[in-house]
Write an enzyme that holds these catalytic residues in place. Structure first.
Site, short mmCIF file in Angstrom:
data_model
loop_
_atom_site.label_atom_id
_atom_site.label_comp_id
_atom_site.label_asym_id
_atom_site.label_seq_id
_atom_site.Cartn_x
_atom_site.Cartn_y
_atom_site.Cartn_z
N CYS A 68 -33.23 -30.91 -78.60
CA CYS A 68 -33.06 -29.74 -77.39
C CYS A 68 -33.16 -28.18 -77.20
O CYS A 68 -32.92 -27.74 -76.64
CB CYS A 68 -31.39 -30.41 -77.04
N ILE A 89 -11.94 -31.75 -94.84
CA ILE A 89 -13.40 -31.57 -94.49
C ILE A 89 -13.80 -31.72 -96.00
O ILE A 89 -15.40 -31.77 -96.06
CB ILE A 89 -13.06 -30.34 -94.05
N ASP A 90 -12.82 -32.01 -97.25
CA ASP A 90 -14.00 -31.10 -98.10
C ASP A 90 -14.29 -33.27 -99.09
O ASP A 90 -14.89 -32.84 -99.79
CB ASP A 90 -12.84 -31.13 -99.35
N HIS A 92 -11.57 -34.06 -89.00
CA HIS A 92 -11.77 -33.16 -88.93
C HIS A 92 -13.32 -32.69 -89.42
O HIS A 92 -13.72 -31.19 -89.41
CB HIS A 92 -11.17 -31.71 -89.07
N SER A 127 0.81 -32.34 -95.80
CA SER A 127 0.03 -31.96 -94.59
C SER A 127 1.75 -30.91 -94.19
O SER A 127 2.89 -31.59 -93.50
CB SER A 127 0.62 -32.78 -93.58
N CYS A 134 -27.04 -31.58 -78.22
CA CYS A 134 -27.63 -32.80 -77.29
C CYS A 134 -26.59 -33.98 -78.30
O CYS A 134 -26.48 -34.96 -78.39
CB CYS A 134 -28.31 -32.86 -77.60
P1 NAD Z 1 -1.67 -26.41 -94.17
O1 NAD Z 1 -2.23 -25.83 -94.07
O2 NAD Z 1 -1.16 -26.34 -92.52
O3 NAD Z 1 -0.22 -27.80 -94.54
C1 NAD Z 1 -0.18 -27.85 -95.83
C2 NAD Z 1 0.15 -28.73 -96.64
O4 NAD Z 1 0.43 -29.34 -97.61
C3 NAD Z 1 2.29 -27.03 -96.81
O5 NAD Z 1 2.88 -27.47 -95.84
C4 NAD Z 1 2.57 -27.33 -97.91
O6 NAD Z 1 3.39 -26.60 -98.63
C5 NAD Z 1 1.24 -28.51 -98.22
N1 NAD Z 1 1.55 -28.49 -99.82
C6 NAD Z 1 0.60 -27.65 -100.41
N2 NAD Z 1 -0.10 -28.12 -101.45
C7 NAD Z 1 1.09 -29.44 -101.80
C8 NAD Z 1 0.37 -30.69 -103.33
N3 NAD Z 1 -0.08 -29.92 -104.07
N4 NAD Z 1 1.49 -31.30 -103.03
C9 NAD Z 1 2.71 -31.83 -101.68
N5 NAD Z 1 2.63 -30.90 -101.03
C10 NAD Z 1 1.27 -29.74 -100.86
O7 NAD Z 1 -2.83 -28.34 -93.94
P2 NAD Z 1 -2.78 -29.04 -92.78
O8 NAD Z 1 -1.67 -29.62 -92.33
O9 NAD Z 1 -4.05 -30.07 -92.99
O10 NAD Z 1 -3.39 -28.24 -91.82
C11 NAD Z 1 -4.78 -27.61 -92.05
C12 NAD Z 1 -5.89 -27.73 -91.44
O11 NAD Z 1 -6.92 -26.83 -92.11
C13 NAD Z 1 -6.43 -28.74 -91.59
O12 NAD Z 1 -6.74 -29.63 -89.99
C14 NAD Z 1 -7.09 -29.24 -92.44
O13 NAD Z 1 -8.36 -29.61 -91.49
C15 NAD Z 1 -8.20 -28.17 -92.39
N6 NAD Z 1 -7.93 -27.16 -94.41
C16 NAD Z 1 -8.75 -28.53 -95.49
C17 NAD Z 1 -8.54 -28.37 -95.99
C18 NAD Z 1 -9.50 -29.08 -97.38
O14 NAD Z 1 -10.10 -29.12 -96.00
N7 NAD Z 1 -9.44 -29.73 -97.89
C19 NAD Z 1 -8.44 -26.56 -96.80
C20 NAD Z 1 -7.90 -25.94 -95.92
C21 NAD Z 1 -7.69 -26.27 -94.84
#
Ligand code: NAD
Length: 265
Positions: free
Chosen positions: A168, A113-114, A131, A206, A142
């Site tokens: 609304c 979301i960044d 997201h 992820s 609405c």
């Molecule tokens: P997650 O936190 O579940 O997993 C992140 C994964 O990235 C982990 O498995 C970790 O080992 C790996 N990781 C961390 N740093 C890394 C790097 N430098 N290089 C490679 N891998 C690395 O995140 P997700 O799967 O995105 O799910 C979490 C939810 O949280 C998402 O829905 C997201 O919307 C939200 N979220 C977003 C942000 C953002 O916008 N930056 C930050 C935190 C969470």
């Protein structure tokens, strides 16, 4: 594929991925919180993840609706940008932007979301945000969307500091998807189509445990795509991937982009 984690050195895996990218016709990059940790934004589930400090229960849509204090804090984060406000794109975001601009990657699907993909130079029309983001707010009644500046100019309700919809009277919320909220239907449909028509699907940072986003690599595999996972931690789909690269995205992706783009000129 787990044995590959020890047997194939990093350089060899980077070269394999670069080779696949050169011959791909519709490559997709799918990013999670891990692509932004090197920008100083913690992920949720990594060793320094936010869930070690915060209670996920406070980030559900139910708590937002029920608890004025949760709404107040959430709106405050929206106003300031919270932990996302000061962050800058890192080399991984920039390498992805280079690959998209040269046409080697067709879509970037992100759970983040960044807005760091946009700020790194990936054209907005190539980014699918599953997201939501912090650039807009939405009315939970609405569904009207408000640009951030427009939302912040509305009078705040004294009970929780959050404005109500001028159309609304509904409650406003930042444009991000909370736990328990449905994903935006149009973005999800576009992401599914991109996955189903991809021939190379690259997961970056992820944990692949948040659904329905984590179904996308499976859609790609079903459609015959090659699956690559660049992630520091293990994921439940590692055993299905054609290549796993357990190294920092900010180290891997610039090297991949260098190899591929050098080859192009
Ligand atoms: P997650 O936190 O579940 O997993 C992140 C994964 O990235 C982990 O498995 C970790 O080992 C790996 N990781 C961390 N740093 C890394 C790097 N430098 N290089 C490679 N891998 C690395 O995140 P997700 O799967 O995105 O799910 C979490 C939810 O949280 C998402 O829905 C997201 O919307 C939200 N979220 C977003 C942000 C953002 O916008 N930056 C930050 C935190 C969470």
């Amino acid at each position: 594929m787990v044995s590959e984690r020890v047997s194939d050195p990093l350089g060899g895996r980077i070269e394999r991925l670069a080779g696949w990218l050169r011959s791909a016709r519709s490559a997709v990059v799918f990013t999670g919180a891990g692509v932004s940790t090197e920008s100083g934004i913690p992920d949720f589930r990594g060793p320094d993840g936010l869930w070690r400090r915060l209670d996920p229960a406070n980030f559900t849509i139910r708590r937002y609706l029920e608890d004025p204090q949760v709404r107040r804090e959430s709106w405050e984060r929206f106003k300031t940008g919270g932990i996302y406000g000061q962050a800058e794109p890192n080399p991984a975001h920039r390498a992805i932007a280079d690959l998209v601009r040269t046409g080697l990657v067709k879509w970037v699907i992100t759970q983040n979301i960044d807005s760091l993909h946009q700020r790194a130079g990936t054209p907005p029309d190539r980014i699918i945000e599953l997201h939501g983001n912090l650039r807009f707010a939405k009315c939970l009644g609405c569904r009207r969307r408000f640009e951030k500046a427009e939302a912040l100019a509305l009078p705040a309700d004294p009970s929780d500091g959050v404005p109500r919809c001028p159309d609304c009277g509904g409650l406003l919320k930042s444009g991000t998807v909370s736990f328990g909220e449905p994903l935006p239907a149009e973005e999800l449909a576009r992401a599914e189509e991109a996955a189903q028509t991809s021939d190379l699907f690259i997961v970056v940072g992820s944990s692949l445990v948040v659904y329905p986003a984590a179904y996308l690599p499976l859609h790609a595999l079903d459609a015959g795509a090659t699956l690559v996972i660049i992630n520091l931690g293990e994921t439940p789909l590692d055993h299905l991937a054609h290549l796993v690269i357990p190294a920092p995205a900010g180290e891997v992706l610039p090297r991949v982009a260098d190899l591929v783009l050098k080859h192009q000129t």
